[in-house]
Design a protein around this motif. Structure first.
Motif, PDB file in Angstrom:
ATOM      1  N   THR A  97       0.799  -1.219   0.000  1.00  0.00           N
ATOM      2  CA  THR A  97       0.000   0.000   0.000  1.00  0.00           C
ATOM      3  C   THR A  97       0.837   1.276   0.000  1.00  0.00           C
ATOM      4  O   THR A  97       0.501   2.227  -0.691  1.00  0.00           O
ATOM      5  CB  THR A  97      -0.947   0.009   1.227  1.00  0.00           C
ATOM      6  N   VAL A  98       1.916   1.292   0.770  1.00  0.00           N
ATOM      7  CA  VAL A  98       2.671   2.544   0.915  1.00  0.00           C
ATOM      8  C   VAL A  98       3.370   2.929  -0.386  1.00  0.00           C
ATOM      9  O   VAL A  98       3.690   2.089  -1.217  1.00  0.00           O
ATOM     10  CB  VAL A  98       3.708   2.497   2.059  1.00  0.00           C
ATOM     11  N   SER A  99       3.594   4.201  -0.507  1.00  0.00           N
ATOM     12  CA  SER A  99       4.325   4.740  -1.647  1.00  0.00           C
ATOM     13  C   SER A  99       5.751   4.197  -1.642  1.00  0.00           C
ATOM     14  O   SER A  99       6.336   3.998  -0.567  1.00  0.00           O
ATOM     15  CB  SER A  99       4.351   6.266  -1.533  1.00  0.00           C
ATOM     16  N   PRO A 100       6.337   3.960  -2.813  1.00  0.00           N
ATOM     17  CA  PRO A 100       7.739   3.509  -2.864  1.00  0.00           C
ATOM     18  C   PRO A 100       8.701   4.499  -2.204  1.00  0.00           C
ATOM     19  O   PRO A 100       9.782   4.108  -1.774  1.00  0.00           O
ATOM     20  CB  PRO A 100       8.026   3.401  -4.360  1.00  0.00           C
ATOM     21  N   THR A 107      11.334   0.077   6.851  1.00  0.00           N
ATOM     22  CA  THR A 107      10.984  -0.453   8.173  1.00  0.00           C
ATOM     23  C   THR A 107      10.009  -1.612   8.035  1.00  0.00           C
ATOM     24  O   THR A 107      10.171  -2.662   8.674  1.00  0.00           O
ATOM     25  CB  THR A 107      10.356   0.655   9.050  1.00  0.00           C
ATOM     26  N   LEU A 108       9.007  -1.432   7.193  1.00  0.00           N
ATOM     27  CA  LEU A 108       8.008  -2.482   6.974  1.00  0.00           C
ATOM     28  C   LEU A 108       8.631  -3.693   6.298  1.00  0.00           C
ATOM     29  O   LEU A 108       8.351  -4.844   6.675  1.00  0.00           O
ATOM     30  CB  LEU A 108       6.850  -1.935   6.140  1.00  0.00           C
ATOM     31  N   ILE A 156       4.589 -14.779   2.431  1.00  0.00           N
ATOM     32  CA  ILE A 156       5.817 -15.186   1.745  1.00  0.00           C
ATOM     33  C   ILE A 156       5.722 -14.857   0.254  1.00  0.00           C
ATOM     34  O   ILE A 156       6.666 -14.323  -0.332  1.00  0.00           O
ATOM     35  CB  ILE A 156       6.104 -16.680   1.991  1.00  0.00           C
ATOM     36  N   ALA A 157       4.579 -15.153  -0.357  1.00  0.00           N
ATOM     37  CA  ALA A 157       4.399 -14.853  -1.783  1.00  0.00           C
ATOM     38  C   ALA A 157       4.517 -13.352  -2.050  1.00  0.00           C
ATOM     39  O   ALA A 157       5.135 -12.930  -3.038  1.00  0.00           O
ATOM     40  CB  ALA A 157       3.051 -15.374  -2.270  1.00  0.00           C
ATOM     41  N   LYS A 158       3.939 -12.538  -1.171  1.00  0.00           N
ATOM     42  CA  LYS A 158       4.045 -11.086  -1.323  1.00  0.00           C
ATOM     43  C   LYS A 158       5.499 -10.639  -1.188  1.00  0.00           C
ATOM     44  O   LYS A 158       5.971  -9.793  -1.951  1.00  0.00           O
ATOM     45  CB  LYS A 158       3.161 -10.353  -0.310  1.00  0.00           C
ATOM     46  N   ALA A 159       6.213 -11.195  -0.225  1.00  0.00           N
ATOM     47  CA  ALA A 159       7.621 -10.824  -0.029  1.00  0.00           C
ATOM     48  C   ALA A 159       8.465 -11.210  -1.245  1.00  0.00           C
ATOM     49  O   ALA A 159       9.376 -10.474  -1.629  1.00  0.00           O
ATOM     50  CB  ALA A 159       8.165 -11.457   1.243  1.00  0.00           C
ATOM     51  N   ILE A 160       8.155 -12.348  -1.856  1.00  0.00           N
ATOM     52  CA  ILE A 160       8.835 -12.733  -3.099  1.00  0.00           C
ATOM     53  C   ILE A 160       8.494 -11.724  -4.188  1.00  0.00           C
ATOM     54  O   ILE A 160       9.374 -11.250  -4.916  1.00  0.00           O
ATOM     55  CB  ILE A 160       8.445 -14.165  -3.519  1.00  0.00           C
ATOM     56  N   GLN A 161       7.228 -11.381  -4.310  1.00  0.00           N
ATOM     57  CA  GLN A 161       6.768 -10.410  -5.298  1.00  0.00           C
ATOM     58  C   GLN A 161       7.469  -9.053  -5.105  1.00  0.00           C
ATOM     59  O   GLN A 161       7.838  -8.396  -6.078  1.00  0.00           O
ATOM     60  CB  GLN A 161       5.253 -10.239  -5.185  1.00  0.00           C
ATOM     61  N   PHE A 162       7.665  -8.653  -3.853  1.00  0.00           N
ATOM     62  CA  PHE A 162       8.330  -7.381  -3.552  1.00  0.00           C
ATOM     63  C   PHE A 162       9.849  -7.469  -3.722  1.00  0.00           C
ATOM     64  O   PHE A 162      10.539  -6.469  -3.583  1.00  0.00           O
ATOM     65  CB  PHE A 162       8.035  -6.930  -2.111  1.00  0.00           C
TER      66      PHE A 162
END
Length: 172
Positions: A97-100, A107-108, A156-162
């Protein structure tokens, strides 16, 4: 404080941020996360216990079992997998959600990577699932749970995506 509260707070705060683009909502989420983490983290595992109560007064709230918090730490003795699942999902949703350019992004991301590193060792290597009471896989009445497994997989999938954790290690 409860482990699942972080997710419930995130739904409101992240939506307010989406609507207004005001960083105060992300700042509030990060503050709430840090307060919850401080009180709920189990020092031995790095996972979150289910709850924390500021006092030792036994009262009937109609929901909890009287006397559930430890009289010294004020913490629950249980590390509930689904509660920890809410934590990871809240972090993943906040990062998405947060801006890049948000000053809270790193931190997140650091918090989500740390979270995944704490959850990972408790996955059953044979089934790929996690147990309801994540740190007690050998307890006779404990069971593998699809809800927490889906929540951990989402995080985990989101962290891979990020691209904040290595796909080669975590995708399988």
């Amino acid at each position: 404080l409860w482990d699942d509260t972080v997710y419930m707070l995130s739904m409101f705060l992240l939506e307010m941020y989406r609507l207004t683009h005001d960083e105060k909502y992300i700042a509030n989420f990060v503050e709430q996360f840090e307060v919850h983490h401080k009180e709920l983290v189990d020092e031995k595992t790095g996972l979150w216990v289910h709850g924390w109560d500021a006092d030792s007064i036994n009262y009937n709230d109609g929901c909890s079992i009287k006397g559930w918090p430890d009289p010294v730490t004020h913490k629950s003795s249980q590390i509930w997998a689904r509660g920890n699942g809410w934590v990871g999902m809240a972090l993943a949703d906040a990062i998405e959600t947060v801006s890049p350019t948000s000053k809270y992004k790193k931190t997140l991301e650091k918090a989500l990577v740390n979270y995944i590193q704490k959850v990972e060792p408790y996955q059953n290597p044979k089934t790929g699932l996690w147990y309801q009471l994540i740190t007690l896989p050998k307890e006779p009445l404990n069971f593998e749970e699809s809800s927490c497994t889906a929540m951990f997989a989402y995080s985990i999938a989101k962290a891979i995506q990020f691209k904040i954790i290595p796909k080669k290690k975590y995708f399988p």
